[in-house]
Design an enzyme around this catalytic site. Structure first.
Site, PDB file in Angstrom:
ATOM      1  CB  SER A  12      -1.097   0.005   1.301  1.00 19.69           C
ATOM      2  OG  SER A  12      -0.110   0.164   2.319  1.00 19.69           O
ATOM      3  N   GLY A  13       0.280   2.477  -0.144  1.00 16.41           N
ATOM      4  CA  GLY A  13       0.915   3.768   0.036  1.00 16.41           C
ATOM      5  C   GLY A  13       2.232   3.788  -0.958  1.00 16.41           C
ATOM      6  CE1 TYR A 193       7.565   7.332  10.394  1.00 15.17           C
ATOM      7  CE2 TYR A 193       7.875   9.801  10.467  1.00 15.17           C
ATOM      8  CZ  TYR A 193       7.868   8.677   9.672  1.00 15.17           C
ATOM      9  OH  TYR A 193       7.605   8.611   8.318  1.00 15.17           O
TER      10      TYR A 193
END
Length: 346
Positions: A12-13, A193
């Site tokens: 995905s993405g 992150y």
């Protein structure tokens, strides 16, 4: 010999868009979808096959956050291929991301508004978890699992006949202030992150120092602000749709609002057309889109220290030896007494 590209997080993405664009550029390329969820991987393969006839697409299961899975995937890849031309290190996670609307309201009326909107500086925080391997999950998934995968695939990547490329998906959110060598897994903070992406930038720099002489080159890209499953965890798809016109207008000030995965994959595609030995290892390659929808790549020097990169690399080698040695001694190659700084497993 047919060229081979392995793409982690391909279902995905950015990963899916990258596979689509790679095949648009070169339908003879063999693409290996390295995905955690096999059902999604098969659906992705079928979708690609419906759009491109007579292309070679294979699947390998890997969860880069779990070392058992990384080792098994590396073994499978080595059985299938004699060499790899591209390894796109794209898979990543953000655990329970949250946006501070109070920080947004404060920042939007300050001189730092553009910086905040461009880099999400001060806007987001995330939780983190510990994996069964005893690692911080964001660090393990975004960086360390990929690092181990590279090390395991050295025989396929380091071929003197032709250069191979490592392409990391980094982020504009990779901030030096959120990273510490003393806590490189970021177990004590709330910016896991950002820390993992800054560590990615450092690792890429160190890999070039240790592997360029063996025809392996590493680069980092930033896809910009893209609507993917990860961004939909920050705000709901409905809210993003409401904000979309505003985000599109922000391209007048900052072209990093690429918005679609197809646009976000621009830098990866651009890199496949370059001579890797001519690329600057201290530069991050940013996907950009103008307000009129034209894609291009911007080169921006990274805020990294080569000395810090070397120190992190040594720490990653120590962690690899420690964790994998305790993890499953029979499934990996032992690290001998050769100095760890030479970048080899023997």
């Amino acid at each position: 010999m047919q060229k081979v590209a392995v793409v982690t997080g391909a279902s995905s993405g950015i990963g899916f868009a990258l596979c689509t664009r790679l095949l648009q550029e070169d339908a003879s390329l063999h693409i290996c979808l390295a995905c955690r969820n096999m059902e999604k991987a098969n659906a992705t393969r079928n979708k690609l096959l419906s759009n491109f006839s007579k292309v070679d697409i294979s699947i390998v299961q890997v969860d880069v956050g779990k070392l058992d899975s990384v080792l098994h995937a590396a073994k499978e890849i080595k059985l299938r291929f004699q060499r790899l031309d591209y390894l796109f290190l794209n898979a990543g996670i953000m655990v329970n991301p949250r946006v501070s609307f109070w920080a947004f309201l404060q920042g939007i009326f300050s001189r730092k508004a553009l910086t905040m909107l461009t880099t999400a500086e001060g806007l987001m925080s995330q939780d983190d978890r510990v994996t069964p391997d005893g690692l911080q999950e964001v660090f393990a998934t975004n960086l360390f699992g990929h690092f181990v995968l590279i090390r395991q695939l050295e025989p396929l990547l380091c071929c003197m006949e032709a250069p191979s490329q490592l392409v990391w998906t980094s982020s504009v959110n990779a901030h030096k202030r959120n990273f510490s060598l003393d806590d490189f897994q970021h177990s004590k903070g709330t910016e896991a992150y950002s820390s993992s992406k800054y560590a990615t930038d450092l690792t890429s720099v160190a890999l070039n120092k240790h592997f360029n002489m063996r025809s392996l080159y590493s680069t980092v890209v930033c896809p910009g602000v893209v609507m993917t499953n990860m961004t939909y965890e920050i705000l709901s798809p409905f809210l993003w749709k409401l904000l979309f016109p505003i985000l599109w207008l922000l391209r007048l000030f900052t072209p990093t609002y690429t918005l679609t995965p197809y646009n976000g994959a621009e830098a990866q595609i651009w890199l496949t057309k370059q001579k890797p030995e001519a690329l600057n290892p201290l530069v991050k390659y940013h996907s950009c889109t103008t307000v009129f929808g034209k894609n291009y790549v911007a080169l921006r020097k990274m805020d990294v220290s080569e000395d810090m990169a070397d120190k992190l690399y040594v720490k990653l080698l120590h962690l690899e030896k420690q964790v994998l040695g305790n993890h499953n001694p029979c499934s990996i190659k032992k690290v001998a007494s050769r100095p760890e700084s030479d970048g080899k497993i023997v």
